[in-house]
Design an enzyme around this catalytic site. Structure first.
Site, PDB file in Angstrom:
ATOM      1  N   ASP A   1       0.867  -1.169   0.000  1.00 29.22           N
ATOM      2  CA  ASP A   1       0.000   0.000   0.000  1.00 29.22           C
ATOM      3  C   ASP A   1       0.912   1.229   0.000  1.00 29.22           C
ATOM      4  OD1 ASP A   1      -2.340   1.696   0.557  1.00 29.22           O
ATOM      5  OD2 ASP A   1      -1.441   1.881   2.540  1.00 29.22           O
ATOM      6  N   ALA A   2       0.401   2.359  -0.458  1.00 30.71           N
ATOM      7  CA  ALA A   2       1.241   3.556  -0.575  1.00 30.71           C
ATOM      8  C   ALA A   2       1.157   4.456   0.655  1.00 30.71           C
ATOM      9  CB  ALA A   2       0.866   4.330  -1.835  1.00 30.71           C
ATOM     10  N   TYR A   3       0.039   5.158   0.812  1.00 28.07           N
ATOM     11  CA  TYR A   3      -0.070   6.186   1.848  1.00 28.07           C
ATOM     12  C   TYR A   3      -0.300   5.590   3.238  1.00 28.07           C
ATOM     13  CZ  TYR A   3      -0.167   9.427  -1.994  1.00 28.07           C
ATOM     14  OH  TYR A   3       0.174  10.146  -3.117  1.00 28.07           O
TER      15      TYR A   3
ATOM     16  N   ARG B   1      -7.191  12.907   7.057  1.00 30.30           N
ATOM     17  CA  ARG B   1      -7.007  11.526   6.626  1.00 30.30           C
ATOM     18  C   ARG B   1      -8.294  10.716   6.754  1.00 30.30           C
ATOM     19  NH1 ARG B   1      -5.035   7.764   3.285  1.00 30.30           N
ATOM     20  NH2 ARG B   1      -4.438   5.819   4.328  1.00 30.30           N
TER      21      ARG B   1
ATOM     22  N   SER C   1      -2.449   0.996  -4.941  1.00 30.60           N
ATOM     23  CA  SER C   1      -2.886   2.158  -4.167  1.00 30.60           C
ATOM     24  C   SER C   1      -4.197   2.742  -4.669  1.00 30.60           C
ATOM     25  CB  SER C   1      -1.795   3.238  -4.226  1.00 30.60           C
ATOM     26  OG  SER C   1      -2.206   4.414  -3.572  1.00 30.60           O
ATOM     27  N   ASN C   2      -4.883   3.404  -3.745  1.00 27.80           N
ATOM     28  CA  ASN C   2      -6.060   4.194  -4.087  1.00 27.80           C
ATOM     29  C   ASN C   2      -5.700   5.489  -4.805  1.00 27.80           C
ATOM     30  OD1 ASN C   2      -8.058   2.492  -3.096  1.00 27.80           O
ATOM     31  ND2 ASN C   2      -8.131   3.455  -1.081  1.00 27.80           N
TER      32      ASN C   2
END
Length: 224
Positions: A13-15, A44, A120-121
Protein backbone atom coordinates in the site's frame (compact mmCIF):
# COMPACT_ATOMS: atom_id res chain seq x y z
CA UNK A 1 10.26 -14.57 14.33
CA UNK A 2 7.69 -16.40 12.22
CA UNK A 3 8.57 -16.61 8.52
CA UNK A 4 6.54 -16.84 5.33
CA UNK A 5 7.66 -19.31 2.67
CA UNK A 6 7.49 -19.21 -1.14
CA UNK A 7 6.94 -15.45 -1.39
CA UNK A 8 7.95 -14.07 -4.78
CA UNK A 9 6.17 -10.71 -4.80
CA UNK A 10 5.71 -8.04 -2.11
CA UNK A 11 2.86 -5.63 -2.80
CA UNK A 12 2.77 -2.41 -0.79
CA UNK A 13 0.00 0.00 0.00
CA UNK A 14 1.24 3.56 -0.58
CA UNK A 15 -0.07 6.19 1.85
CA UNK A 16 0.57 5.39 5.48
CA UNK A 17 2.65 2.35 4.53
CA UNK A 18 5.44 3.65 2.31
CA UNK A 19 4.64 7.36 2.47
CA UNK A 20 4.26 9.32 5.70
CA UNK A 21 0.92 11.10 5.59
CA UNK A 22 1.72 13.12 8.70
CA UNK A 23 4.82 14.56 7.03
CA UNK A 24 2.50 16.92 5.14
CA UNK A 25 1.09 18.72 8.17
CA UNK A 26 4.37 18.45 10.11
CA UNK A 27 5.70 21.14 7.78
CA UNK A 28 3.02 23.49 9.11
CA UNK A 29 3.03 22.72 12.82
CA UNK A 30 3.74 26.35 13.66
CA UNK A 31 0.76 27.59 11.65
CA UNK A 32 -1.58 24.89 12.98
CA UNK A 33 -0.37 24.97 16.57
CA UNK A 34 -2.28 22.72 18.98
CA UNK A 35 -4.63 21.48 16.27
CA UNK A 36 -1.86 20.03 14.05
CA UNK A 37 -2.46 16.41 15.05
CA UNK A 38 -6.29 16.45 15.11
CA UNK A 39 -6.26 18.40 11.82
CA UNK A 40 -4.07 15.78 10.17
CA UNK A 41 -6.18 12.93 11.57
CA UNK A 42 -9.43 14.51 10.39
CA UNK A 43 -8.06 15.17 6.92
CA UNK A 44 -7.01 11.53 6.63
CA UNK A 45 -10.22 10.06 8.05
CA UNK A 46 -12.35 12.15 5.69
CA UNK A 47 -10.11 11.18 2.77
CA UNK A 48 -10.84 7.52 3.45
CA UNK A 49 -14.52 8.09 4.22
CA UNK A 50 -15.09 9.99 0.98
CA UNK A 51 -13.32 7.30 -1.08
CA UNK A 52 -15.50 4.56 0.42
CA UNK A 53 -18.70 6.59 0.04
CA UNK A 54 -17.90 7.26 -3.60
CA UNK A 55 -17.35 3.55 -4.17
CA UNK A 56 -20.66 2.67 -2.54
CA UNK A 57 -22.51 5.36 -4.51
CA UNK A 58 -20.73 4.42 -7.74
CA UNK A 59 -19.62 8.06 -8.04
CA UNK A 60 -15.90 7.77 -8.60
CA UNK A 61 -13.56 10.74 -8.54
CA UNK A 62 -9.82 10.27 -8.48
CA UNK A 63 -7.94 10.35 -5.20
CA UNK A 64 -6.57 13.85 -5.75
CA UNK A 65 -10.12 15.23 -5.93
CA UNK A 66 -11.02 13.25 -2.80
CA UNK A 67 -7.89 14.53 -1.04
CA UNK A 68 -8.79 18.15 -1.82
CA UNK A 69 -12.43 17.70 -0.78
CA UNK A 70 -11.42 16.15 2.54
CA UNK A 71 -8.95 18.99 3.10
CA UNK A 72 -11.76 21.48 2.48
CA UNK A 73 -13.79 19.72 5.16
CA UNK A 74 -10.92 19.83 7.67
CA UNK A 75 -10.25 23.51 6.99
CA UNK A 76 -13.93 24.33 7.43
CA UNK A 77 -14.18 22.20 10.59
CA UNK A 78 -11.34 24.13 12.21
CA UNK A 79 -12.61 27.43 10.77
CA UNK A 80 -9.45 28.10 8.75
CA UNK A 81 -10.21 30.58 5.98
CA UNK A 82 -6.94 30.80 4.08
CA UNK A 83 -6.78 29.79 0.42
CA UNK A 84 -3.00 30.28 0.30
CA UNK A 85 -2.60 27.86 3.23
CA UNK A 86 -4.77 25.30 1.43
CA UNK A 87 -2.63 25.58 -1.70
CA UNK A 88 0.54 25.06 0.34
CA UNK A 89 -0.88 21.97 2.03
CA UNK A 90 -1.80 20.46 -1.32
CA UNK A 91 1.67 21.24 -2.68
CA UNK A 92 3.16 19.53 0.37
CA UNK A 93 1.01 16.47 -0.35
CA UNK A 94 2.43 16.37 -3.87
CA UNK A 95 5.90 16.22 -2.29
CA UNK A 96 5.10 13.73 0.44
CA UNK A 97 8.04 11.92 2.05
CA UNK A 98 8.48 8.18 2.50
CA UNK A 99 9.27 6.69 5.89
CA UNK A 100 12.97 6.62 6.66
CA UNK A 101 13.30 2.84 6.46
CA UNK A 102 11.58 2.45 3.08
CA UNK A 103 14.57 2.70 0.65
CA UNK A 104 16.69 0.29 2.70
CA UNK A 105 13.86 -2.22 3.08
CA UNK A 106 13.03 -2.19 -0.63
CA UNK A 107 16.70 -2.51 -1.51
CA UNK A 108 17.03 -5.62 0.69
CA UNK A 109 14.01 -7.19 -0.96
CA UNK A 110 15.45 -6.44 -4.41
CA UNK A 111 18.75 -8.04 -3.42
CA UNK A 112 16.89 -11.24 -2.53
CA UNK A 113 15.33 -11.33 -5.98
CA UNK A 114 11.82 -10.49 -4.78
CA UNK A 115 9.50 -8.49 -7.00
CA UNK A 116 8.03 -5.31 -5.49
CA UNK A 117 4.86 -3.50 -6.46
CA UNK A 118 2.54 -0.77 -5.20
CA UNK A 119 -1.25 -1.09 -5.17
CA UNK A 120 -2.89 2.16 -4.17
CA UNK A 121 -6.06 4.19 -4.09
CA UNK A 122 -4.02 7.15 -5.30
CA UNK A 123 -4.16 8.43 -8.84
CA UNK A 124 -1.22 7.59 -11.15
CA UNK A 125 0.05 11.18 -11.05
CA UNK A 126 0.02 11.23 -7.24
CA UNK A 127 1.94 7.96 -7.10
CA UNK A 128 4.45 9.14 -9.69
CA UNK A 129 5.18 12.28 -7.67
CA UNK A 130 5.46 10.42 -4.36
CA UNK A 131 7.76 7.75 -5.78
CA UNK A 132 9.95 10.30 -7.56
CA UNK A 133 10.17 12.59 -4.52
CA UNK A 134 11.13 9.66 -2.28
CA UNK A 135 13.68 8.40 -4.83
CA UNK A 136 12.44 4.81 -4.68
CA UNK A 137 11.52 4.38 -8.34
CA UNK A 138 14.53 2.12 -8.89
CA UNK A 139 13.19 -0.29 -6.25
CA UNK A 140 9.61 -0.64 -7.54
CA UNK A 141 8.84 -3.06 -10.37
CA UNK A 142 5.27 -1.91 -10.98
CA UNK A 143 2.75 0.59 -9.67
CA UNK A 144 -0.98 -0.13 -9.90
CA UNK A 145 -3.74 2.40 -9.26
CA UNK A 146 -7.46 1.94 -8.68
CA UNK A 147 -7.96 4.66 -11.28
CA UNK A 148 -8.15 1.93 -13.94
CA UNK A 149 -11.19 0.42 -12.22
CA UNK A 150 -12.89 3.56 -10.89
CA UNK A 151 -13.48 2.00 -7.48
CA UNK A 152 -11.47 2.09 -4.26
CA UNK A 153 -9.94 -0.49 -1.95
CA UNK A 154 -11.03 -2.59 -0.15
CA UNK A 155 -13.23 -3.68 -3.08
CA UNK A 156 -11.97 -7.14 -4.16
CA UNK A 157 -11.62 -6.14 -7.82
CA UNK A 158 -8.78 -3.82 -6.81
CA UNK A 159 -6.72 -6.64 -5.31
CA UNK A 160 -7.39 -8.71 -8.43
CA UNK A 161 -5.25 -6.20 -10.37
CA UNK A 162 -2.24 -7.91 -8.81
CA UNK A 163 -3.37 -11.37 -9.91
CA UNK A 164 -3.97 -10.04 -13.43
CA UNK A 165 -0.55 -8.39 -13.58
CA UNK A 166 1.50 -11.29 -12.20
CA UNK A 167 1.25 -14.97 -13.07
CA UNK A 168 1.62 -16.07 -9.47
CA UNK A 169 -0.41 -18.05 -6.99
CA UNK A 170 -1.90 -16.09 -4.11
CA UNK A 171 0.32 -17.94 -1.65
CA UNK A 172 3.35 -16.49 -3.49
CA UNK A 173 2.19 -12.92 -2.86
CA UNK A 174 2.61 -10.89 0.33
CA UNK A 175 0.48 -7.78 0.70
CA UNK A 176 1.89 -5.16 3.08
CA UNK A 177 -0.16 -2.33 4.60
CA UNK A 178 -0.29 -0.17 7.70
CA UNK A 179 -4.04 0.35 7.23
CA UNK A 180 -6.06 -2.25 9.10
CA UNK A 181 -9.04 -1.92 6.73
CA UNK A 182 -6.67 -2.63 3.83
CA UNK A 183 -5.26 -5.62 5.69
CA UNK A 184 -8.78 -7.02 6.03
CA UNK A 185 -9.51 -6.42 2.35
CA UNK A 186 -6.33 -8.11 1.13
CA UNK A 187 -6.76 -11.06 3.49
CA UNK A 188 -10.38 -11.48 2.44
CA UNK A 189 -9.15 -11.64 -1.16
CA UNK A 190 -6.77 -14.45 -0.22
CA UNK A 191 -3.32 -12.87 -0.06
CA UNK A 192 -0.73 -13.41 2.65
CA UNK A 193 -0.79 -10.16 4.59
CA UNK A 194 1.60 -8.29 6.87
CA UNK A 195 0.22 -5.45 8.98
CA UNK A 196 2.72 -2.68 9.72
CA UNK A 197 1.32 -1.49 13.03
CA UNK A 198 3.61 1.50 13.67
CA UNK A 199 1.34 3.19 16.18
CA UNK A 200 0.17 0.22 18.26
CA UNK A 201 -3.38 0.42 16.99
CA UNK A 202 -6.02 -2.05 18.13
CA UNK A 203 -7.04 -4.87 15.81
CA UNK A 204 -10.23 -4.46 13.85
CA UNK A 205 -13.11 -6.70 14.90
CA UNK A 206 -13.30 -8.41 11.52
CA UNK A 207 -12.88 -12.06 10.48
CA UNK A 208 -9.83 -11.32 8.31
CA UNK A 209 -6.65 -10.94 10.34
CA UNK A 210 -3.11 -10.46 9.11
CA UNK A 211 -0.66 -13.35 8.96
CA UNK A 212 2.15 -11.36 10.55
CA UNK A 213 2.09 -8.07 12.47
CA UNK A 214 5.22 -5.91 12.41
CA UNK A 215 6.15 -2.61 14.03
CA UNK A 216 8.18 -1.33 11.10
CA UNK A 217 9.02 -2.14 7.49
CA UNK A 218 12.58 -2.71 8.72
CA UNK A 219 11.42 -6.09 10.04
CA UNK A 220 9.91 -7.19 6.73
CA UNK A 221 13.02 -8.85 5.20
CA UNK A 222 13.36 -10.94 8.38
CA UNK A 223 10.07 -12.75 7.77
CA UNK A 224 10.85 -13.78 4.19
Amino acid sequence: MEKLKDIKLCVFDAYGTLFDINSVTKQYCEELGDIAEPFSNLWRSKQLEYSWLRSLMNRYEDFWCVTEASLDYALDYFNIKNEFFKINLLKAYENINCYEEVPTTLSKLNERGLLTAILSNASPSMLHMAIKNSKIDCHIDSCLSVDNLKIYKPHPTVYSLISEKYDLNKNEILFVSSNSWDVAGAKSFGFNVSWINRFNNKKEVLPFECDIELKSLMDLPNIL
